[in-house]
Design an enzyme around this catalytic site. Sequence first.
Site, PDB file in Angstrom:
ATOM      1  N   PRO A   1      11.291   0.575   1.163  1.00 55.62           N
ATOM      2  CA  PRO A   1      10.992   1.376   2.360  1.00 55.62           C
ATOM      3  C   PRO A   1      10.151   2.594   2.018  1.00 55.62           C
ATOM      4  O   PRO A   1      10.394   3.269   1.025  1.00 55.62           O
ATOM      5  CB  PRO A   1      12.385   1.782   2.873  1.00 55.62           C
ATOM      6  CG  PRO A   1      13.270   1.702   1.665  1.00 55.62           C
ATOM      7  CD  PRO A   1      12.724   0.592   0.819  1.00 55.62           C
ATOM      8  N   CYS A   2       9.148   2.835   2.833  1.00 51.03           N
ATOM      9  CA  CYS A   2       8.268   3.995   2.642  1.00 51.03           C
ATOM     10  C   CYS A   2       8.153   4.743   3.970  1.00 51.03           C
ATOM     11  O   CYS A   2       7.089   4.775   4.599  1.00 51.03           O
ATOM     12  CB  CYS A   2       6.891   3.560   2.141  1.00 51.03           C
ATOM     13  SG  CYS A   2       6.905   2.748   0.528  1.00 51.03           S
ATOM     14  N   GLN A   3       9.263   5.325   4.420  1.00 52.31           N
ATOM     15  CA  GLN A   3       9.253   6.018   5.708  1.00 52.31           C
ATOM     16  C   GLN A   3       8.311   7.207   5.714  1.00 52.31           C
ATOM     17  O   GLN A   3       7.928   7.695   6.763  1.00 52.31           O
ATOM     18  CB  GLN A   3      10.667   6.491   6.072  1.00 52.31           C
ATOM     19  CG  GLN A   3      11.629   5.372   6.385  1.00 52.31           C
ATOM     20  CD  GLN A   3      12.490   5.020   5.172  1.00 52.31           C
ATOM     21  OE1 GLN A   3      12.076   5.236   4.039  1.00 52.31           O
ATOM     22  NE2 GLN A   3      13.666   4.467   5.415  1.00 52.31           N
ATOM     23  N   GLY A   4       7.935   7.655   4.514  1.00 50.30           N
ATOM     24  CA  GLY A   4       7.041   8.804   4.433  1.00 50.30           C
ATOM     25  C   GLY A   4       5.646   8.530   4.938  1.00 50.30           C
ATOM     26  O   GLY A   4       4.858   9.460   5.132  1.00 50.30           O
ATOM     27  N   ILE A   5       5.287   7.259   5.159  1.00 49.01           N
ATOM     28  CA  ILE A   5       3.958   6.941   5.685  1.00 49.01           C
ATOM     29  C   ILE A   5       4.010   6.595   7.158  1.00 49.01           C
ATOM     30  O   ILE A   5       2.984   6.306   7.767  1.00 49.01           O
ATOM     31  CB  ILE A   5       3.310   5.775   4.906  1.00 49.01           C
ATOM     32  CG1 ILE A   5       4.133   4.482   5.068  1.00 49.01           C
ATOM     33  CG2 ILE A   5       3.164   6.118   3.440  1.00 49.01           C
ATOM     34  CD1 ILE A   5       3.507   3.284   4.395  1.00 49.01           C
TER      35      ILE A   5
END
Length: 863
Positions: A479-483
Amino acid sequence: MSSRRRSKSDTPISPKPDPEASSSPKKKLKTELNADLTPISNSSPKSSAAKTRKVKAELRVEEDDAPARFLEPHFPDREARERWPLRYAGKKKKVVAEKNSRDDSEEVIQALHHYSQAKVDNITYNLFDDAHVKAEDGEDDYICKIIEMFEAVDGELYFTAQWYYRAKDTVVKDHAHLINDKRVFFSEVRDDNPLDCLVKKLNIARIPLTMDKKKKRLPSCDFYCDMLYLLPYSSFVKLPTSEKKVGSETSSTISSEVDTDGACEVNSEIGDVTQAQQCRKPEVTLLDLYSGCGAMSTGLCLGGNLSGVNLVTKWAVDLNQYACESLRFNHPETQVRNEMAEDFLLLLKEWEMLCKYFSLIKSKEPQQKYIDLFANEDEGEDEGEDEEEEEDEKTEDDGEVFEVEKILAICYGDPNETKKRGLFLKVRWKGYGSDEDTWEPIDGLSNCKEKLKDFVTSGYKSKSLPLPGDVDVICGGPPCQGISGFNRFRNKENPLEDEKNKQLVVYMDLVEYLRPKYVLMENVVDIVKFANGFLGRYALGRLISMNYQVRMGMMAAGAYGLPQFRMRMFMWGAQPTEKLPQYPLPTHDVVVRGVIPTEFEMNVVAYEEGHKDVHLEKKLLLEDAISDLPAVENDERRDEMPYDEPPKTEFQHLIRSPREERFDSSTMSKPAMHPLYDHRPLELNTDDYQRVCQIPKRKGANFRDLPGVRVRPDKRVEWDPDVKRVYLESGKPLVPDYAMSFVNGSSSKPFARLWWDETVPTVVTRAEPHNQAITHPEQDRVMTIRENARLQGFPDYYKLFGPVKERYIQVGNAVAVPVARALGYSLGMAFQGLAGDAPVCSLPKKFPNILKRHSSASSEEVA
């Protein structure tokens, strides 16, 4: 048709830092001929060229001191014409410059003679030497292999360069620091340059690609090369074991089998598939990281099975407890761990040390940590039984003595929530039941060496935890919620500093530790869009630094048999000993759409525009997927119910097939014995339910059809001044303010109905109808969990666990099963060494129903 257009800017002609927009050194550094050699303007081109050749011959002696010249003798004319026929066509001609240049074309410079040696600034260059080529001021010189030397008919002297790329000049760009600065990558990109652009001879060592960096002893060299860099799908592959004769127009300098244009038809006949199945290989182990409820690994295993590989999900890791419950139920063969991925990595490292301490794995270094931990018990083993009896007598008066009966499990973290992290063991106490089991830190069990040894030995034999070398395939979508576009505080300068993106680093750390044969990473397309693709480039750089072959592609779920578009990024990695899997080309006629950065347009998995003889299945629509499901109400509470009618479409037949049919062709056409699971919607509150009930049951209907809303000519909404605002029984307005203001009044998604003849954009994790089209075409409710699962390709036998909202999340976060199944087929072909060298391949006809068709054909033959 599922296709895409290539632009001329897609392929570079020199290894500049931005390959897709670079220009050739020859265009910026081209030198003028001496004025005395310039053809007379009044002469014809042919006579001018003849006069130029005469002047050149007369001045040959004087040219011995020229800064750039060819050394005699030249190639015999007959040999030169055979090797470079286009150079001697007699006139300038438009041709396709190189197969890797795709639809680009350029004029072929006509040659007078070809040479094998040249002298530039007193340095002698031979054909096929590696060399520095002059670059612009302030930039590093380019690096090339000289594959052709020729004098043009107008007297100019040229060499043809085939380019090497430094890491910083590839798609990796800003993450070049991950890769040895002496490492370069050979390409198929070549072009013609003035001879005097050569600067210096180089010694570039060609070495085999290996996984063990310590064994890679670099020879004395300026640079070393162990991989090819191919622009389509940002591919990095090992150097071919043998090369064709270079420098000829009729050959490649890389491999006769490398074709970055076309699709390689792989086992498209039924007989090929069944033959592969008959030669089934032993179990191939899969670790599913960030597994969710297991959609990606499920699809991979289904596809691998169709190719003849017995791919099994041996381990899975996810932080969501409900997703883990779903995975355990549907995959009882899988060791499912409900924990953070970083804790899983720390656990594996501790597990390896324990295996070495108990001599289950050979180790050159003593495991001092555990030697110190069990030191007291080891010393006690040498003392007599009398001392043990005395110790027992002493403890009898000290209160109740707790004795470990058995060690049940192991984890790394803080299972007791004491804010003290470390290695813990789950203990069954002698004389107590399972309700009294506790998690104990390993430091507190120093007197339980034998019990721990039994536990570790048993786990080692059963491979309850993977050790380096145990895993064949790792898949996962960190998961890359920062993008996410919903994150207003995204770090655009260095996304890896964002805590929400650190799982990408953890994923790569796990790959580096376990060293699987294959890696498949999935993510949203934003990974190559946000911050100029920073995170996508990082992932590529990490894999390349580990000496994995890699390629990256974008695939649309609808192109593989779903009524949902859903574009996602998939990145392959393969050890040097393995074939790099291909991307399966689309099977269904879905137009590939969406915003893809120009630099990554070549990474979209689709047929070339204008590709002939492509017969794709018709795209699937919503009706094809869910029209057989029973009608349910907004307040439906049942988790299981019977089907009330037979399947109507081929998709419905496949999705309803029993679990056994997916892996055993002998069970084909048996009716589904399981009930219909999870066919219940998120129950709307009274206000939203009343709103949905007033949305017309027709295509395109949404909140704009409610009274009091007016659509302006610019398609934005406004309140109708002639209509009094309507209110619900609760006193709240029928049309909420947020629907009117959503996307500045330009959106038609709030409370929108889907329709039977549509392809859904993307299944999401939330079931609220406030800002998305998720309402059933004809029933007053949102789409059920099962309907969403159908749109994701989950087989109907797949049962989900947890609260209703949690089940929607599991489905929305999943990888579309048909896409994973197609990738699993490609993986299986690569695992068996049957994959081609092209980055893409065609799936068998009627995939994945190939076994059913074969079974039916066999039955007809018997009859």
